[in-house]
Each structure stands twice: as structure tokens, then as C-alpha cells.
Write a protein that holds these residues in place. Structure first.
Motif, PDB file in Angstrom:
ATOM      1  N   LEU A  15      -4.867  -8.223  -8.228  1.00  0.00           N
ATOM      2  CA  LEU A  15      -4.332  -7.351  -7.083  1.00  0.00           C
ATOM      3  C   LEU A  15      -3.004  -7.737  -6.381  1.00  0.00           C
ATOM      4  CD1 LEU A  15      -7.343  -5.475  -6.096  1.00  0.00           C
ATOM      5  CD2 LEU A  15      -5.419  -4.511  -6.898  1.00  0.00           C
ATOM      6  N   ALA A  16      -3.623  -9.041  -5.719  1.00  0.00           N
ATOM      7  CA  ALA A  16      -2.289  -9.839  -4.843  1.00  0.00           C
ATOM      8  C   ALA A  16      -1.028  -9.718  -5.772  1.00  0.00           C
ATOM      9  CB  ALA A  16      -2.891 -10.864  -4.555  1.00  0.00           C
ATOM     10  N   LEU A  17      -1.205 -10.318  -7.022  1.00  0.00           N
ATOM     11  CA  LEU A  17       0.051 -10.737  -7.817  1.00  0.00           C
ATOM     12  C   LEU A  17       0.582  -9.185  -8.029  1.00  0.00           C
ATOM     13  CD1 LEU A  17       1.896 -12.681  -9.314  1.00  0.00           C
ATOM     14  CD2 LEU A  17       0.303 -12.039 -11.371  1.00  0.00           C
ATOM     15  N   THR A  18      -0.150  -8.242  -8.392  1.00  0.00           N
ATOM     16  CA  THR A  18       0.797  -7.015  -8.642  1.00  0.00           C
ATOM     17  C   THR A  18       1.030  -6.478  -7.451  1.00  0.00           C
ATOM     18  OG1 THR A  18      -1.065  -6.540 -10.392  1.00  0.00           O
ATOM     19  CG2 THR A  18       0.002  -4.817  -9.861  1.00  0.00           C
ATOM     20  N   LEU A  19       0.379  -6.380  -6.620  1.00  0.00           N
ATOM     21  CA  LEU A  19       1.096  -5.801  -5.229  1.00  0.00           C
ATOM     22  C   LEU A  19       2.439  -6.584  -4.574  1.00  0.00           C
ATOM     23  CD1 LEU A  19      -2.066  -4.744  -3.312  1.00  0.00           C
ATOM     24  CD2 LEU A  19      -0.468  -3.331  -4.353  1.00  0.00           C
ATOM     25  N   LEU A  26      10.271  -3.346  -4.619  1.00  0.00           N
ATOM     26  CA  LEU A  26      11.008  -2.477  -3.649  1.00  0.00           C
ATOM     27  C   LEU A  26      11.780  -3.012  -2.408  1.00  0.00           C
ATOM     28  CD1 LEU A  26       7.242  -0.437  -3.069  1.00  0.00           C
ATOM     29  CD2 LEU A  26       9.646   0.155  -4.028  1.00  0.00           C
ATOM     30  N   GLN A  27      11.318  -4.281  -1.910  1.00  0.00           N
ATOM     31  CA  GLN A  27      12.420  -4.802  -0.871  1.00  0.00           C
ATOM     32  C   GLN A  27      13.603  -5.271  -1.648  1.00  0.00           C
ATOM     33  OE1 GLN A  27      13.426  -8.261  -0.004  1.00  0.00           O
ATOM     34  NE2 GLN A  27      12.651  -9.397  -1.878  1.00  0.00           N
ATOM     35  N   LEU A 285      16.114  -1.339   7.311  1.00  0.00           N
ATOM     36  CA  LEU A 285      15.872  -2.199   6.490  1.00  0.00           C
ATOM     37  C   LEU A 285      14.588  -2.993   6.947  1.00  0.00           C
ATOM     38  CD1 LEU A 285      16.124  -3.728   3.695  1.00  0.00           C
ATOM     39  CD2 LEU A 285      17.418  -5.210   4.887  1.00  0.00           C
ATOM     40  N   SER A 286      14.495  -3.413   8.290  1.00  0.00           N
ATOM     41  CA  SER A 286      13.400  -4.346   8.744  1.00  0.00           C
ATOM     42  C   SER A 286      11.904  -3.211   8.851  1.00  0.00           C
ATOM     43  CB  SER A 286      13.621  -4.751  10.229  1.00  0.00           C
ATOM     44  OG  SER A 286      14.783  -5.511  10.045  1.00  0.00           O
ATOM     45  N   ARG A 287      12.147  -2.130   9.305  1.00  0.00           N
ATOM     46  CA  ARG A 287      11.105  -1.092   9.139  1.00  0.00           C
ATOM     47  C   ARG A 287      10.766  -0.768   8.016  1.00  0.00           C
ATOM     48  NH1 ARG A 287      14.501   0.985  13.163  1.00  0.00           N
ATOM     49  NH2 ARG A 287      15.416   2.501  11.869  1.00  0.00           N
ATOM     50  N   SER A 288      11.416  -0.749   6.976  1.00  0.00           N
ATOM     51  CA  SER A 288      11.155  -0.508   5.476  1.00  0.00           C
ATOM     52  C   SER A 288      10.297  -1.637   4.863  1.00  0.00           C
ATOM     53  CB  SER A 288      12.322  -0.252   4.771  1.00  0.00           C
ATOM     54  OG  SER A 288      13.109   0.891   5.104  1.00  0.00           O
ATOM     55  N   LEU A 289      10.670  -2.796   5.525  1.00  0.00           N
ATOM     56  CA  LEU A 289      10.007  -4.109   4.845  1.00  0.00           C
ATOM     57  C   LEU A 289       8.608  -4.182   5.629  1.00  0.00           C
ATOM     58  CD1 LEU A 289      12.714  -6.843   4.826  1.00  0.00           C
ATOM     59  CD2 LEU A 289      11.941  -5.447   2.978  1.00  0.00           C
ATOM     60  N   ALA A 294       2.786  -3.484   4.861  1.00  0.00           N
ATOM     61  CA  ALA A 294       1.650  -2.628   5.581  1.00  0.00           C
ATOM     62  C   ALA A 294       0.770  -2.037   4.401  1.00  0.00           C
ATOM     63  CB  ALA A 294       1.923  -1.695   6.589  1.00  0.00           C
ATOM     64  N   VAL A 295       1.696  -1.027   3.516  1.00  0.00           N
ATOM     65  CA  VAL A 295       1.125  -0.378   2.381  1.00  0.00           C
ATOM     66  C   VAL A 295       0.450  -1.325   1.447  1.00  0.00           C
ATOM     67  CG1 VAL A 295       1.874   0.949   0.269  1.00  0.00           C
ATOM     68  CG2 VAL A 295       2.752   1.607   2.627  1.00  0.00           C
ATOM     69  N   ALA A 296       1.271  -2.611   1.192  1.00  0.00           N
ATOM     70  CA  ALA A 296       0.686  -3.410   0.209  1.00  0.00           C
ATOM     71  C   ALA A 296      -0.659  -3.921   0.839  1.00  0.00           C
ATOM     72  CB  ALA A 296       1.557  -4.866  -0.014  1.00  0.00           C
ATOM     73  N   ILE A 297      -0.838  -4.296   2.068  1.00  0.00           N
ATOM     74  CA  ILE A 297      -2.002  -4.788   2.616  1.00  0.00           C
ATOM     75  C   ILE A 297      -3.123  -3.843   2.504  1.00  0.00           C
ATOM     76  CG2 ILE A 297      -3.193  -5.886   4.773  1.00  0.00           C
ATOM     77  CD1 ILE A 297      -0.513  -6.993   5.358  1.00  0.00           C
ATOM     78  N   VAL A 298      -2.815  -2.732   2.951  1.00  0.00           N
ATOM     79  CA  VAL A 298      -3.920  -1.457   2.880  1.00  0.00           C
ATOM     80  C   VAL A 298      -4.241  -1.196   1.491  1.00  0.00           C
ATOM     81  CG1 VAL A 298      -4.513   0.883   3.477  1.00  0.00           C
ATOM     82  CG2 VAL A 298      -3.131  -0.450   5.132  1.00  0.00           C
ATOM     83  N   GLY A 299      -3.230  -1.104   0.416  1.00  0.00           N
ATOM     84  CA  GLY A 299      -3.727  -0.885  -0.599  1.00  0.00           C
ATOM     85  C   GLY A 299      -4.250  -2.149  -1.512  1.00  0.00           C
ATOM     86  N   PHE A 300      -4.270  -3.403  -1.000  1.00  0.00           N
ATOM     87  CA  PHE A 300      -4.942  -4.301  -1.481  1.00  0.00           C
ATOM     88  C   PHE A 300      -6.517  -4.221  -0.977  1.00  0.00           C
ATOM     89  CE2 PHE A 300      -6.989  -8.368  -0.618  1.00  0.00           C
ATOM     90  CZ  PHE A 300      -7.062  -8.972  -2.002  1.00  0.00           C
TER      91      PHE A 300
END
Length: 360
Positions: A15-19, A26-27, A285-289, A294-300
Motif C-alpha cells: 500500500l505504501a509503495l502504491t500510494l 500527482l505532485q 502548489l504547497s496546499r496541493s502537496l 493527507a489523502v495518501a495517509i488517510v487512504g493508507f
């Protein structure tokens, strides 16, 4: 290592690798879009000054052509009446300076010597053919010429027109526009800052001699302090190709574009610099990152929890229960432990094995 720990580690790593890969893509895409937006914005900003300069050059050429056809100017220039020409041209010059930002009104004799600088009538007589190719060209083919050129006064956007009487060349007249007014006009339209840096080695002294100075110096700018700071950081340089750069000044992120500054003859004499405040775009850009992270951590966390709950209910717990039943020699009468066909087959095989081992 127990199966549950092994599955947890493998699931977490996968999961960590995929995210991580997804977040990286995305970034990178967000940074590419930001770079493209910045380039488009600063290109459009630079175009405003270029357009203003083109329009000013056209207007200067119009004024030069009009003055070259003025009968009074032809008469004074033909008779070498410097005082009379000064008295006649001074009010015209003042009006052009007030209304059109004109800072040069210069008359030249047919032999390409300075005849009258209206703003400085006591300074005349220099041989302009040595360092003013625009005057040489207009004198040679009697066509109006326009463009950037260095003179004793410095850099101006100039136009030169031939003064003729019939087929005879009487001299030439030159109209030049103050570049400072053009940069200020462009700033008012865009909110960006502009500067023209001159290569000091391309300059001309008051005597019409090549300058012995070196380095870049500001010829015109909307914010001298800002551009001096940028020059000190090394963000401003001579280049024959346009370049883009960024610098942080007073907490602001500035986008910098440099373009070669070419005179009428095509010689590079400096650089045009445009700066645009990109703090807002960089903040986006900073807000997007942050959002991506946040989405990656919650998704994980959510996905890992779902996977582990599913594995425990369908695999781990049935295995534990089956192992306990095998130890108790009761697998043959065990209830169904899992909905997975593989576990149902495993239960049946264990039960058949135990039944076969019981004494008759």
C-alpha cells in the motif's frame, strides 16, 4: 514470523509503495502545471512591454516623418539656422514630451553630424556616423528607420527620418521616447516590474566615444531597489537566449524572465528583465502537496484497515479455529469456519483425514 505479521508487513509495504508512486506522479503533474502556468503568465507579462515598445516606435516614426516634412524645419535646417530651429522646435518638443513621453528631438546635418539637440542646444557637432547606424541607414536610403539605439543621452526608442527638398537631402530628424515611461505604463497594466539593463561596454560617452565601463547597469526600471537586489543575487545576466529563473526576496517568490536587448543593428546591448510575484501560485502548489499527502495517509490507514479486517475474518481467524479443532481431534464435527471455498475444501480434507485415522 507469524502469518498475521507477515501479511501486515506485506500489505503495508504494498500500500505504501502504491500510494507513494501515485502521490509522486500527482505532485510531479502539479509542479508541471505550475511551471506551465508561470511561463504563460510571465510570457504574457513580457508581451505587454514588447507591445508598448512597438507602439511607441511607430508613434516616434510618425512624429519624425511629420517633422521632416515641416516647411519651417526644412528652411532652418537648409540655412543652418540653429537658433531659429531651436526657437521653432522647442515648443514642439515640450508638447511631445508632455503628451507622448518623447525625450529626444535631434536634428542632424546631411554629413551626419549633430546639428541641434533641442533639449541641449549647446551640445552639437559630433560625427554620428561612427556610432549611430540608424542615422547612417536613414541618410543612405532616405527611409524612416526605428528601433532601440544608444546615443549620447543613453538608450532610447528612436525613429529617424530624412529631411529632403526635392531630390536633395537636407539632413535627418530624430525622435526618441523615454523608456522609463514605457516600463511604468506596462507595470500599471500588469502589476509586474520591468527593467532594462544595459551592457556598460556598449555605452557611449558624452564625446561620442565608446565607454570604458564594464558590467550591467540599470537604464530604466519600475523598482530600482528590487532589481539591484536581484542583480546582487546573480539572477540577472546577459544571455542571447531568453531564460527563466526564480528568486526569493523579502518572503516573496519572484519569477524572472530575461530577454536579450538588441539595438537597431541587431547588436546585443543588454537584457530586458521582467519579474512577476508567484507567491500565490507557489502557495497553491504547497496546499496541493499537503492535500496529496493527507489523502495518501488517510487512504493508507483506511485501506490497510479494510484489508487487515478482511484477512482476519476470512483467513486468519478460520485458520486459528481450524488449528484448535485439529488439535482437539474434532475437525470432523466442526462447523463451517469460512465462506472461502479453499477453506471449506481444507476443512473437508482435514475431517476426512481424521476420520480415516480413527480406529474401527
Amino acid at each position: 514470523m507469524k502469518l498475521d505479521k507477515t501479511l501486515s508487513i506485506v500489505a503495508a509495504a504494498a500500500l505504501a509503495l502504491t500510494l507513494s508512486v501515485g502521490g509522486w506522479v500527482l505532485q510531479m503533474d502539479a509542479r508541471a502545471l505550475l511551471t506551465q502556468a508561470e511561463e504563460q503568465e510571465i510570457d504574457a507579462t513580457s508581451l505587454v512591454l514588447a507591445t508598448a515598445m512597438d507602439q511607441a516606435a511607430t508613434l516616434s516614426a510618425t512624429h519624425a516623418e511629420s517633422l521632416a516634412r515641416d516647411p519651417a524645419i526644412i528652411t532652418h535646417l537648409k540655412s543652418s539656422d540653429r537658433a531659429g530651429l531651436q526657437a521653432y522646435a522647442r515648443p514642439i518638443f515640450e508638447q511631445l514630451r508632455t503628451l507622448g513621453g518623447v525625450d529626444v528631438l535631434h536634428f542632424h546635418s546631411a554629413d551626419m553630424h549633430s546639428f541641434l539637440r533641442v533639449w541641449e542646444p549647446e551640445n552639437f557637432g559630433q560625427d554620428l556616423s561612427r556610432f549611430r547606424p540608424m542615422i547612417v541607414a536613414a541618410n543612405h536610403d532616405r527611409r524612416v528607420r526605428k528601433g532601440l539605439e544608444l546615443g549620447v543621452r543613453g538608450l532610447s526608442l528612436r525613429a529617424v527620418s530624412a529631411v529632403t527638398e526635392g531630390e536633395n537631402l537636407i539632413g535627418t530628424v530624430e525622435v526618441g521616447v523615454d523608456l522609463k515611461s514605457l516600463t511604468e505604463l506596462s507595470k500599471a497594466a500588469t502589476g509586474a516590474d520591468y527593467a532594462l539593463f544595459l551592457d556598460a561596454a556598449a555605452g557611449i560617452t558624452d564625446k561620442g566615444e565608446p565607454s570604458q565601463e564594464t558590467g550591467l547597469k540599470i537604464e530604466a526600471s519600475t523598482d530600482a531597489g528590487l532589481f539591484q537586489t536581484l542583480q546582487q543575487t546573480g539572477s540577472i545576466r546577459l544571455s542571447r537566449a531568453a531564460y527563466l529563473d526564480k528568486a526569493k526576496i523579502d518572503g516573496r517568490t519572484l519569477g524572472i524572465m530575461g530577454r536579450p536587448l538588441l539595438d537597431f543593428s541587431g547588436r546585443m546591448i543588454g537584457t530586458i528583465v521582467v519579474t512577476r510575484d508567484f507567491t500565490g501560485l507557489e502557495g497553491h502548489l504547497s496546499r496541493s502537496l499537503v492535500t496529496i499527502a493527507a489523502v495518501a495517509i488517510v487512504g493508507f490507514l483506511v485501506t490497510f484497515s479494510i484489508i487487515m479486517v478482511t484477512l482476519r475474518s476470512l483467513v486468519l481467524r478460520p485458520l486459528e479455529t481450524l488449528a484448535e479443532q485439529v488439535k482437539a481431534n474434532a475437525a470432523n464435527k466442526a462447523e463451517i469456519l469460512s465462506s472461502l471455498p479453499e477453506f471449506r475444501a481444507l476443512q473437508s480434507a482435514v475431517a476426512e483425514q481424521r476420520n480415516g485415522e480413527q480406529p474401527s
